[in-house]
Each structure stands twice: as C-alpha cells, then as structure tokens.
Design a protein around this motif. Structure first.
Motif, PDB file in Angstrom:
ATOM      1  N   ALA A  60       0.827  -1.197   0.000  1.00 56.25           N
ATOM      2  CA  ALA A  60       0.000   0.000   0.000  1.00 56.25           C
ATOM      3  C   ALA A  60       0.861   1.247   0.000  1.00 56.25           C
ATOM      4  CB  ALA A  60      -0.927  -0.003   1.213  1.00 56.25           C
ATOM      5  N   ASP A  61       0.318   2.295  -0.594  1.00 57.45           N
ATOM      6  CA  ASP A  61       1.049   3.560  -0.641  1.00 57.45           C
ATOM      7  C   ASP A  61       1.472   4.022   0.747  1.00 57.45           C
ATOM      8  OD1 ASP A  61      -0.863   5.040  -3.386  1.00 57.45           O
ATOM      9  OD2 ASP A  61       0.833   3.661  -3.385  1.00 57.45           O
ATOM     10  N   SER A  62       0.622   3.764   1.721  1.00 56.13           N
ATOM     11  CA  SER A  62       0.910   4.190   3.077  1.00 56.13           C
ATOM     12  C   SER A  62       2.139   3.507   3.663  1.00 56.13           C
ATOM     13  CB  SER A  62      -0.300   3.929   3.990  1.00 56.13           C
ATOM     14  OG  SER A  62      -0.621   2.549   4.023  1.00 56.13           O
ATOM     15  N   GLY A  63       2.486   2.348   3.126  1.00 54.71           N
ATOM     16  CA  GLY A  63       3.612   1.599   3.652  1.00 54.71           C
ATOM     17  C   GLY A  63       4.882   1.697   2.832  1.00 54.71           C
ATOM     18  N   LYS A  64       4.804   2.307   1.672  1.00 60.31           N
ATOM     19  CA  LYS A  64       5.964   2.384   0.797  1.00 60.31           C
ATOM     20  C   LYS A  64       7.082   3.190   1.447  1.00 60.31           C
ATOM     21  CE  LYS A  64       3.488   1.612  -3.503  1.00 60.31           C
ATOM     22  NZ  LYS A  64       3.005   2.167  -4.789  1.00 60.31           N
ATOM     23  N   GLY A  65       8.271   2.604   1.410  1.00 56.27           N
ATOM     24  CA  GLY A  65       9.419   3.231   2.032  1.00 56.27           C
ATOM     25  C   GLY A  65       9.533   2.947   3.504  1.00 56.27           C
ATOM     26  N   ARG A  66       8.520   2.301   4.082  1.00 55.98           N
ATOM     27  CA  ARG A  66       8.524   2.050   5.516  1.00 55.98           C
ATOM     28  C   ARG A  66       8.301   0.581   5.868  1.00 55.98           C
ATOM     29  NH1 ARG A  66       4.714   4.311   8.854  1.00 55.98           N
ATOM     30  NH2 ARG A  66       3.100   4.120   7.229  1.00 55.98           N
ATOM     31  N   PHE A  67       7.433  -0.094   5.119  1.00 51.59           N
ATOM     32  CA  PHE A  67       7.044  -1.465   5.447  1.00 51.59           C
ATOM     33  C   PHE A  67       7.678  -2.462   4.488  1.00 51.59           C
ATOM     34  CE2 PHE A  67       2.619  -0.266   7.353  1.00 51.59           C
ATOM     35  CZ  PHE A  67       3.252   0.536   8.284  1.00 51.59           C
ATOM     36  N   THR A  68       7.979  -3.631   5.011  1.00 49.93           N
ATOM     37  CA  THR A  68       8.514  -4.719   4.207  1.00 49.93           C
ATOM     38  C   THR A  68       7.836  -6.021   4.596  1.00 49.93           C
ATOM     39  OG1 THR A  68      10.697  -3.649   4.079  1.00 49.93           O
ATOM     40  CG2 THR A  68      10.567  -5.984   3.496  1.00 49.93           C
ATOM     41  N   ILE A  69       7.286  -6.712   3.611  1.00 52.17           N
ATOM     42  CA  ILE A  69       6.719  -8.023   3.857  1.00 52.17           C
ATOM     43  C   ILE A  69       7.727  -9.075   3.418  1.00 52.17           C
ATOM     44  CG2 ILE A  69       5.520  -8.108   1.621  1.00 52.17           C
ATOM     45  CD1 ILE A  69       3.256  -9.656   3.080  1.00 52.17           C
ATOM     46  N   SER A  70       7.847 -10.126   4.183  1.00 51.74           N
ATOM     47  CA  SER A  70       8.771 -11.200   3.864  1.00 51.74           C
ATOM     48  C   SER A  70       8.220 -12.503   4.414  1.00 51.74           C
ATOM     49  CB  SER A  70      10.165 -10.923   4.431  1.00 51.74           C
ATOM     50  OG  SER A  70      10.131 -10.844   5.846  1.00 51.74           O
ATOM     51  N   GLY A  71       8.814 -13.595   3.985  1.00 50.09           N
ATOM     52  CA  GLY A  71       8.352 -14.884   4.451  1.00 50.09           C
ATOM     53  C   GLY A  71       9.478 -15.863   4.648  1.00 50.09           C
ATOM     54  N   ASP A  72       9.219 -16.829   5.478  1.00 53.61           N
ATOM     55  CA  ASP A  72      10.129 -17.943   5.710  1.00 53.61           C
ATOM     56  C   ASP A  72       9.318 -19.200   5.465  1.00 53.61           C
ATOM     57  OD1 ASP A  72      11.768 -19.977   6.659  1.00 53.61           O
ATOM     58  OD2 ASP A  72      12.570 -18.766   8.286  1.00 53.61           O
ATOM     59  N   ASN A  73       9.433 -19.740   4.264  1.00 56.23           N
ATOM     60  CA  ASN A  73       8.618 -20.881   3.872  1.00 56.23           C
ATOM     61  C   ASN A  73       8.865 -22.100   4.756  1.00 56.23           C
ATOM     62  OD1 ASN A  73       6.641 -21.920   1.898  1.00 56.23           O
ATOM     63  ND2 ASN A  73       8.296 -23.304   1.307  1.00 56.23           N
ATOM     64  N   ALA A  74      10.105 -22.294   5.149  1.00 55.91           N
ATOM     65  CA  ALA A  74      10.441 -23.438   5.986  1.00 55.91           C
ATOM     66  C   ALA A  74       9.739 -23.374   7.328  1.00 55.91           C
ATOM     67  CB  ALA A  74      11.954 -23.524   6.179  1.00 55.91           C
ATOM     68  N   LYS A  75       9.478 -22.183   7.787  1.00 55.83           N
ATOM     69  CA  LYS A  75       8.813 -21.995   9.070  1.00 55.83           C
ATOM     70  C   LYS A  75       7.335 -21.661   8.925  1.00 55.83           C
ATOM     71  CE  LYS A  75      12.986 -20.400  11.439  1.00 55.83           C
ATOM     72  NZ  LYS A  75      13.609 -19.310  12.225  1.00 55.83           N
ATOM     73  N   ASN A  76       6.835 -21.660   7.685  1.00 57.64           N
ATOM     74  CA  ASN A  76       5.443 -21.303   7.416  1.00 57.64           C
ATOM     75  C   ASN A  76       5.067 -19.986   8.079  1.00 57.64           C
ATOM     76  OD1 ASN A  76       4.911 -24.756   7.594  1.00 57.64           O
ATOM     77  ND2 ASN A  76       4.442 -23.565   5.755  1.00 57.64           N
ATOM     78  N   THR A  77       5.942 -19.027   7.908  1.00 55.48           N
ATOM     79  CA  THR A  77       5.778 -17.760   8.598  1.00 55.48           C
ATOM     80  C   THR A  77       5.917 -16.594   7.628  1.00 55.48           C
ATOM     81  OG1 THR A  77       6.700 -18.712  10.629  1.00 55.48           O
ATOM     82  CG2 THR A  77       6.624 -16.316  10.479  1.00 55.48           C
ATOM     83  N   VAL A  78       5.080 -15.607   7.808  1.00 52.81           N
ATOM     84  CA  VAL A  78       5.182 -14.367   7.060  1.00 52.81           C
ATOM     85  C   VAL A  78       5.347 -13.231   8.058  1.00 52.81           C
ATOM     86  CG1 VAL A  78       2.679 -13.995   6.948  1.00 52.81           C
ATOM     87  CG2 VAL A  78       4.182 -12.962   5.222  1.00 52.81           C
ATOM     88  N   TYR A  79       6.133 -12.249   7.669  1.00 53.98           N
ATOM     89  CA  TYR A  79       6.439 -11.134   8.547  1.00 53.98           C
ATOM     90  C   TYR A  79       6.048  -9.817   7.895  1.00 53.98           C
ATOM     91  CZ  TYR A  79       9.667 -14.675  10.411  1.00 53.98           C
ATOM     92  OH  TYR A  79      10.232 -15.828  10.909  1.00 53.98           O
ATOM     93  N   LEU A  80       5.802  -8.851   8.723  1.00 56.43           N
ATOM     94  CA  LEU A  80       5.649  -7.485   8.262  1.00 56.43           C
ATOM     95  C   LEU A  80       6.515  -6.612   9.155  1.00 56.43           C
ATOM     96  CD1 LEU A  80       4.181  -5.523   6.298  1.00 56.43           C
ATOM     97  CD2 LEU A  80       2.529  -5.137   8.144  1.00 56.43           C
TER      98      LEU A  80
END
Length: 118
Positions: A60-80
């Motif tokens: 989202a525009d509100s998160g650009k430059g500030r937020f990062t989404i990532s994941g760890d498939n081995a751990k079945n986990t997503v982060y923000l």
C-alpha cells in the motif's frame, strides 16, 4: 484446516519499528499467497502488503518506504516489518492466506494489536 496466528504487536513510539509475525499451521498445502491487512477503529479493513513465491506483490502507498513483507517458507511464517511508525498505523493487523484457484482456501488470523503512541 489452516490456523493463522499473529504475534509481535504491541505499543511503540512514533518513529520506532515493529515486526509482526504470522505462523500458519495445519494443512497449508493449498496456500499460494499471504498478505497483511489492518483495521483501525471505525475504518474498513485494508490491504497493507501481499507476498507470493517470495516476491512482494502488493504494498500500500501508506507503507511504501517504511514497510517490508517477507516470508520464511520453511517456518510457514510471514512477517511485516514496519519502520518509521506513525500514529495512523495504529490498528489491528491481520494475517490472510489464500489459494490460487481454490475458493475454499482463504483463512484469517485473529489479529494482533499495534498501537503507535506520539
């Protein structure tokens, strides 16, 4: 059945950082993509970020430059990861998972509260 459990929310001062996590358990084989939504009091739930195959598909525009989404498939986990937090980021943050074509593959977590103080 898939269960999504968010964690990592809390109280943080404006300008600070916070990383929320979502762990998927159960039969996660149908899941093709995951996303973070948020909902502030009196407002509609909004999409913040999405990820598929390790690639950010939406931010989202509100998160650009500030937020990062990532994941760890081995751990079945997503982060923000949320940096430079603002008071307007205060909301309940929800994890969402969905399949590519299976309409029945759509799940929500219970949410984790993020409060940004001034």
């Amino acid at each position: 059945q898939v269960q999504l459990v968010e964690s990592g929310g809390g109280l943080v001062q404006a300008g600070g950082s916070l990383r929320v996590s979502c762990v998927a358990s159960g039969d996660t084989t149908c899941i093709a993509a995951m996303a973070w939504y948020r909902q502030a009091p009196g407002k509609e739930r909004e999409l913040v970020a999405g990820i598929r195959d390790g690639v950010t598909t939406y931010l989202a525009d509100s998160g650009k430059g500030r937020f990062t989404i990532s994941g760890d498939n081995a751990k079945n986990t997503v982060y923000l990861l949320m940096n430079s937090l603002k008071t307007e980021d205060t909301a309940v943050y929800y994890c969402n998972a969905l399949g590519e074509f299976d309409r029945n593959c759509k799940f929500w977590g219970q949410g984790t509260q993020v409060t940004v103080s001034s």
